[in-house]
Design a protein around this motif. Structure first.
Motif, PDB file in Angstrom:
ATOM      1  N   GLY A  34       4.734 -15.759  13.916  1.00 35.27           N
ATOM      2  CA  GLY A  34       5.019 -15.861  12.485  1.00 35.27           C
ATOM      3  C   GLY A  34       6.288 -16.649  12.184  1.00 35.27           C
ATOM      4  O   GLY A  34       6.537 -17.002  11.030  1.00 35.27           O
ATOM      5  N   ILE A  35       7.083 -16.912  13.207  1.00 32.89           N
ATOM      6  CA  ILE A  35       8.367 -17.594  12.995  1.00 32.89           C
ATOM      7  C   ILE A  35       8.142 -19.009  12.467  1.00 32.89           C
ATOM      8  O   ILE A  35       8.790 -19.436  11.504  1.00 32.89           O
ATOM      9  CB  ILE A  35       9.191 -17.649  14.298  1.00 32.89           C
ATOM     10  N   GLU A  36       7.221 -19.747  13.066  1.00 34.92           N
ATOM     11  CA  GLU A  36       7.035 -21.147  12.672  1.00 34.92           C
ATOM     12  C   GLU A  36       6.588 -21.279  11.221  1.00 34.92           C
ATOM     13  O   GLU A  36       7.016 -22.193  10.516  1.00 34.92           O
ATOM     14  CB  GLU A  36       6.069 -21.864  13.624  1.00 34.92           C
ATOM     15  N   ARG A  37       5.747 -20.369  10.751  1.00 36.79           N
ATOM     16  CA  ARG A  37       5.299 -20.429   9.348  1.00 36.79           C
ATOM     17  C   ARG A  37       6.455 -20.134   8.400  1.00 36.79           C
ATOM     18  O   ARG A  37       6.714 -20.862   7.446  1.00 36.79           O
ATOM     19  CB  ARG A  37       4.169 -19.431   9.101  1.00 36.79           C
ATOM     20  N   LYS A  38       7.162 -19.061   8.673  1.00 34.21           N
ATOM     21  CA  LYS A  38       8.271 -18.671   7.805  1.00 34.21           C
ATOM     22  C   LYS A  38       9.410 -19.701   7.888  1.00 34.21           C
ATOM     23  O   LYS A  38      10.122 -19.923   6.918  1.00 34.21           O
ATOM     24  CB  LYS A  38       8.784 -17.291   8.234  1.00 34.21           C
ATOM     25  N   PHE A  39       9.562 -20.327   9.041  1.00 38.04           N
ATOM     26  CA  PHE A  39      10.557 -21.383   9.240  1.00 38.04           C
ATOM     27  C   PHE A  39      10.320 -22.507   8.233  1.00 38.04           C
ATOM     28  O   PHE A  39      11.241 -22.975   7.567  1.00 38.04           O
ATOM     29  CB  PHE A  39      10.426 -21.898  10.680  1.00 38.04           C
ATOM     30  N   ARG A  40       9.047 -22.926   8.096  1.00 37.08           N
ATOM     31  CA  ARG A  40       8.708 -24.001   7.158  1.00 37.08           C
ATOM     32  C   ARG A  40       8.946 -23.570   5.713  1.00 37.08           C
ATOM     33  O   ARG A  40       9.425 -24.340   4.889  1.00 37.08           O
ATOM     34  CB  ARG A  40       7.247 -24.421   7.344  1.00 37.08           C
ATOM     35  N   GLU A  41       8.612 -22.331   5.406  1.00 36.44           N
ATOM     36  CA  GLU A  41       8.796 -21.840   4.042  1.00 36.44           C
ATOM     37  C   GLU A  41      10.272 -21.750   3.671  1.00 36.44           C
ATOM     38  O   GLU A  41      10.656 -22.065   2.544  1.00 36.44           O
ATOM     39  CB  GLU A  41       8.129 -20.474   3.879  1.00 36.44           C
ATOM     40  N   ALA A  42      11.106 -21.305   4.611  1.00 34.29           N
ATOM     41  CA  ALA A  42      12.531 -21.129   4.323  1.00 34.29           C
ATOM     42  C   ALA A  42      13.198 -22.456   3.976  1.00 34.29           C
ATOM     43  O   ALA A  42      14.143 -22.501   3.192  1.00 34.29           O
ATOM     44  CB  ALA A  42      13.231 -20.481   5.513  1.00 34.29           C
ATOM     45  N   ARG A  43      12.697 -23.532   4.540  1.00 36.93           N
ATOM     46  CA  ARG A  43      13.311 -24.843   4.293  1.00 36.93           C
ATOM     47  C   ARG A  43      13.107 -25.306   2.850  1.00 36.93           C
ATOM     48  O   ARG A  43      13.937 -26.044   2.298  1.00 36.93           O
ATOM     49  CB  ARG A  43      12.713 -25.873   5.267  1.00 36.93           C
ATOM     50  N   LEU A  44      12.034 -24.869   2.225  1.00 33.63           N
ATOM     51  CA  LEU A  44      11.686 -25.343   0.881  1.00 33.63           C
ATOM     52  C   LEU A  44      12.793 -25.093  -0.133  1.00 33.63           C
ATOM     53  O   LEU A  44      13.113 -25.962  -0.948  1.00 33.63           O
ATOM     54  CB  LEU A  44      10.400 -24.664   0.402  1.00 33.63           C
ATOM     55  N   TYR A  45      13.417 -23.920  -0.097  1.00 33.97           N
ATOM     56  CA  TYR A  45      14.329 -23.540  -1.175  1.00 33.97           C
ATOM     57  C   TYR A  45      15.662 -24.255  -1.139  1.00 33.97           C
ATOM     58  O   TYR A  45      16.464 -24.114  -2.062  1.00 33.97           O
ATOM     59  CB  TYR A  45      14.498 -22.022  -1.208  1.00 33.97           C
ATOM     60  N   LYS A  46      15.895 -25.046  -0.112  1.00 36.10           N
ATOM     61  CA  LYS A  46      17.077 -25.906  -0.126  1.00 36.10           C
ATOM     62  C   LYS A  46      16.864 -27.115  -1.050  1.00 36.10           C
ATOM     63  O   LYS A  46      17.823 -27.738  -1.487  1.00 36.10           O
ATOM     64  CB  LYS A  46      17.410 -26.391   1.289  1.00 36.10           C
ATOM     65  N   VAL A  47      15.605 -27.414  -1.358  1.00 33.36           N
ATOM     66  CA  VAL A  47      15.309 -28.590  -2.196  1.00 33.36           C
ATOM     67  C   VAL A  47      14.489 -28.272  -3.437  1.00 33.36           C
ATOM     68  O   VAL A  47      14.321 -29.124  -4.313  1.00 33.36           O
ATOM     69  CB  VAL A  47      14.577 -29.684  -1.373  1.00 33.36           C
ATOM     70  N   ALA A  48      13.956 -27.070  -3.552  1.00 33.41           N
ATOM     71  CA  ALA A  48      13.112 -26.734  -4.697  1.00 33.41           C
ATOM     72  C   ALA A  48      13.366 -25.284  -5.105  1.00 33.41           C
ATOM     73  O   ALA A  48      13.735 -24.467  -4.267  1.00 33.41           O
ATOM     74  CB  ALA A  48      11.640 -26.929  -4.341  1.00 33.41           C
ATOM     75  N   PRO A  49      13.168 -24.958  -6.344  1.00 31.56           N
ATOM     76  CA  PRO A  49      12.778 -25.820  -7.465  1.00 31.56           C
ATOM     77  C   PRO A  49      13.888 -26.737  -7.942  1.00 31.56           C
ATOM     78  O   PRO A  49      13.695 -27.540  -8.835  1.00 31.56           O
ATOM     79  CB  PRO A  49      12.379 -24.821  -8.556  1.00 31.56           C
ATOM     80  N   ILE A  50      15.061 -26.592  -7.361  1.00 30.48           N
ATOM     81  CA  ILE A  50      16.155 -27.538  -7.634  1.00 30.48           C
ATOM     82  C   ILE A  50      16.890 -27.756  -6.320  1.00 30.48           C
ATOM     83  O   ILE A  50      17.113 -26.814  -5.557  1.00 30.48           O
ATOM     84  CB  ILE A  50      17.118 -27.008  -8.722  1.00 30.48           C
ATOM     85  N   THR A  51      17.222 -28.995  -6.025  1.00 30.34           N
ATOM     86  CA  THR A  51      17.907 -29.285  -4.781  1.00 30.34           C
ATOM     87  C   THR A  51      19.318 -28.713  -4.794  1.00 30.34           C
ATOM     88  O   THR A  51      19.969 -28.644  -5.844  1.00 30.34           O
ATOM     89  CB  THR A  51      17.953 -30.800  -4.520  1.00 30.34           C
ATOM     90  N   ASN A  52      19.786 -28.311  -3.642  1.00 33.58           N
ATOM     91  CA  ASN A  52      21.128 -27.729  -3.562  1.00 33.58           C
ATOM     92  C   ASN A  52      22.211 -28.732  -3.928  1.00 33.58           C
ATOM     93  O   ASN A  52      23.299 -28.345  -4.358  1.00 33.58           O
ATOM     94  CB  ASN A  52      21.375 -27.153  -2.164  1.00 33.58           C
ATOM     95  N   ASN A  53      21.937 -30.024  -3.778  1.00 38.20           N
ATOM     96  CA  ASN A  53      22.915 -31.023  -4.217  1.00 38.20           C
ATOM     97  C   ASN A  53      23.126 -30.962  -5.730  1.00 38.20           C
ATOM     98  O   ASN A  53      24.242 -31.131  -6.221  1.00 38.20           O
ATOM     99  CB  ASN A  53      22.483 -32.431  -3.801  1.00 38.20           C
TER     100      ASN A  53
END
Length: 201
Positions: free
Chosen positions: A165-184
């Motif tokens: 389950g790590i690889e799936r959740k790994f991909r999901e966790a990355r999303l919120y650094k750029v969406a719905p608004i990027t951290n920049n």
């Protein structure tokens, strides 16, 4: 409410993603809104939108905190049960300390998230709510990504196996650094609107 002729002016296309939610691209063409349907004051829509987005920031922070908790529980459990050279790998500081570090960060950002939610619910100052909500979203998404990497490091090569389950959740966790608004953009908001520095874009 849209009439049948106006519904034809709305088009949408599903976007296939690696994430576990349905996402669409929406096009709205040639729609007029009668004056009596105006909500709020004219030309203040963007400000209203920003206020509505504060709970979204809090929600995304909460999702990322949930991701962190999941990664921590998986990492701590695996580190305690995986035995190499007759000892659990969790006895090694290089495995144990990163998990403990991200746990402490999870507790701190969770408190910030609750502070933002409480202030929003009580009708607190919108500028302070924005400051707290954006900060919580930023930190939670950054820490969740760190937790994902801690879990991958803890599991080693086994982390990319689907059954963990790590690889799936790994991909999901990355999303919120750029969406719905990027951290920049969050940093830009804090720099300009909170710290009163020149606009960065």
């Amino acid at each position: 409410m849209l009439g049948p002729e106006q519904k034809k002016e709305i088009e949408y296309t599903r976007i296939k993603t690696m994430f576990n939610s349905q996402t669409y691209q929406v096009f709205i063409n040639n729609i007029t809104v009668p004056e009596e349907n105006l909500i709020g004051e004219e030309n203040r829509g963007f400000g209203y939108l920003m206020h509505v987005l504060n709970p979204e920031r809090i929600l995304i922070a909460s999702e990322s905190i949930g991701d962190m908790r999941w990664f921590i529980e998986k990492s701590a459990g695996y580190a305690s049960s995986r035995v190499v050279f007759d000892r659990p790998i969790g006895e090694n500081q290089g495995v144990q300390f990163p998990i403990a570090d991200i746990y402490a960060k999870m507790l701190s950002v969770s408190a910030l998230r609750w502070q933002a939610a409480s202030l929003y619910d009580s009708g607190g100052d919108i500028k302070i709510v924005g400051e707290l909500a954006n900060s919580a979203k930023y930190l939670a998404s950054e820490y969740a990504w760190q937790a994902a990497n801690v879990a991958m490091d803890t599991y080693g090569g086994y982390g990319v196996a689907v059954d963990t389950g790590i690889e799936r959740k790994f991909r999901e966790a990355r999303l919120y650094k750029v969406a719905p608004i990027t951290n920049n953009l969050v940093l830009s908001y804090l720099g300009h609107n909170v710290l009163n520095m020149p606009k960065s874009y």
